[in-house]
Design a protein around this motif. Structure first.
Motif, PDB file in Angstrom:
ATOM      1  N   ARG A  14      -4.494  -1.435   4.560  1.00 16.10           N
ATOM      2  CA  ARG A  14      -5.100  -1.958   5.787  1.00 16.10           C
ATOM      3  C   ARG A  14      -5.071  -3.480   5.744  1.00 16.10           C
ATOM      4  N   VAL A  15      -4.576  -4.082   6.807  1.00 17.31           N
ATOM      5  CA  VAL A  15      -4.495  -5.533   6.894  1.00 17.31           C
ATOM      6  C   VAL A  15      -5.293  -6.016   8.087  1.00 17.31           C
ATOM      7  N   LYS A  16      -5.814  -7.209   7.970  1.00 22.69           N
ATOM      8  CA  LYS A  16      -6.641  -7.786   9.019  1.00 22.69           C
ATOM      9  C   LYS A  16      -5.791  -8.115  10.240  1.00 22.69           C
ATOM     10  N   ALA A  17      -6.267  -7.718  11.421  1.00 22.37           N
ATOM     11  CA  ALA A  17      -5.555  -7.983  12.676  1.00 22.37           C
ATOM     12  C   ALA A  17      -6.557  -8.485  13.708  1.00 22.37           C
ATOM     13  N   GLY A  18      -7.201  -9.573  13.401  1.00 16.14           N
ATOM     14  CA  GLY A  18      -8.244 -10.090  14.284  1.00 16.14           C
ATOM     15  C   GLY A  18      -9.564 -10.169  13.547  1.00 16.14           C
ATOM     16  N   ARG A  19     -10.604 -10.554  14.284  1.00 18.08           N
ATOM     17  CA  ARG A  19     -11.899 -10.751  13.639  1.00 18.08           C
ATOM     18  C   ARG A  19     -12.504  -9.452  13.137  1.00 18.08           C
ATOM     19  N   LEU A  20     -12.362  -8.374  13.922  1.00 22.60           N
ATOM     20  CA  LEU A  20     -12.998  -7.106  13.555  1.00 22.60           C
ATOM     21  C   LEU A  20     -11.997  -5.976  13.321  1.00 22.60           C
ATOM     22  N   ARG A  21     -10.787  -6.135  13.766  1.00 22.38           N
ATOM     23  CA  ARG A  21      -9.820  -5.044  13.699  1.00 22.38           C
ATOM     24  C   ARG A  21      -8.982  -5.110  12.433  1.00 22.38           C
ATOM     25  N   ARG A  22      -8.582  -3.922  11.975  1.00 26.97           N
ATOM     26  CA  ARG A  22      -7.632  -3.801  10.877  1.00 26.97           C
ATOM     27  C   ARG A  22      -6.564  -2.792  11.272  1.00 26.97           C
ATOM     28  N   THR A  23      -5.350  -3.052  10.881  1.00 27.48           N
ATOM     29  CA  THR A  23      -4.260  -2.125  11.165  1.00 27.48           C
ATOM     30  C   THR A  23      -3.652  -1.619   9.859  1.00 27.48           C
TER      31      THR A  23
END
Length: 316
Positions: A14-23
């Protein structure tokens, strides 16, 4: 003995994609390795951190299941036939232990004899050999938790060999050891490999282990094999050259040229000169120097494998 065909191991991270989202993203730790290892070979398996070395070993020993491709050891598929495979292989992970921390080392060996169902006479013969070569007697009665790192590693090697494996997988076996302990472990493994009874697969960041022990070097980077051959072939591929360091009574003439060699360094006073031997032997180079200069001392320096491997990694 060991066969890998298009072997892959993918992990989902899982990688960070924004302040709250992870992809989710798929990372290939091992990316299509084709490799065959014959009985009795001593193979160095190296690469930078994250290259996939330990992941490969874990698939070969049945700890991890491949994502795709084929892998076999002794004709066995490691994960579904892990119990049968365990009787034929020995494994040493430098930062993991197969010994019982609260028991004396000798008691751990006795427990392993029963676990692997080794006949007492065979167990005693193998243990005696390890005791002699690794100097185990002085701490056989010491609880494992009280052993130094070097003593514990000698115990781990013994534990991995007591059931008579045909393949020994070693992952960083000399990590953290002092010079004396490293020498003891290397000497033991060299004698073990020289007998031809055990196939050795060694991963390490200490390239002195590779130079001392392994006839074949496999280098992986980003999960792929980038070199498979001898250490000499690696030097040839990446332009490694022997050096001739010469101490002179008088500086060389300004226009002096030595066929097959290039000057790569010179002291300020000109009394010490370093030549890289490009296309000539050390003997020929020395003969050419002696013919025109007064040589006080000289030495031939072999290429440093660490520099070669570093250049290979940097080449990507």
């Amino acid at each position: 003995m060991i066969r890998m065909r298009e072997l892959r191991k993918d992990f989902t991270v899982r990688v960070k994609a924004g302040r709250l989202r992870r992809t989710k993203r798929t990372v290939s730790a091992v990316d299509g390795i084709d490799l065959t290892i014959e009985p009795g070979e001593m193979v160095g398996y190296i690469g930078p951190n994250g290259a996939g070395k330990s992941t490969t070993l874990k698939m070969l020993t049945g700890v991890l299941a491949p994502s795709s491709g084929e892998v076999s050891v002794f004709g066995l598929t490691p994960v579904p036939q892990r119990t049968r495979l365990a009787l034929r292989i020995g494994v040493v992970f430098g930062q993991r232990s197969q010994l019982w921390w609260d028991l004396p080392l000798g008691e751990s060996f006795r427990l392993l004899r029963h676990i692997y169902r080794v006949p007492p006479a065979e167990h005693e013969t193998r243990l005696r050999r390890c005791r002699d070569l690794l100097d185990l007697d002085e701490f056989l009665d010491t609880p494992v938790r009280q052993l130094s790192l070097g003593q514990r590693m000698r115990g781990e090697l013994t534990a991995a060999l007591l059931h008579g494996p045909r393949v020994l997988f070693l992952d960083e076996p000399t990590i953290g050891l002092d010079v004396v302990s490293k020498q003891a472990v290397r000497s033991f493994l060299a004698e073990l490999g020289a007998s031809g009874d055990v196939t050795l697969v060694l991963t390490t960041h200490d390239l002195a282990d590779i130079e001392r022990l392994c006839d074949r070097l496999v280098v992986i980077d980003h999960g792929r094999v980038v070199h498979d051959g001898s250490i000499e072939a690696l030097h040839a591929r990446y332009g490694s050259r022997r050096s001739l360091v010469v101490d002179l009574d008088e500086p060389l003439p300004p226009d002096f040229a030595l066929p097959g060699a290039t000057v790569t360094g010179s002291a300020a006073d000109g009394h010490r000169v370093t030549f890289a031997l490009d296309g000539t032997s050390a003997g020929t180079a020395v003969a050419g120097l002696v013919a025109v200069a007064s040589v006080r001392d000289l030495s031939v320096v072999e290429p440093d494998i660490e520099d070669v491997v570093a250049r290979l990694y940097q080449a990507g």
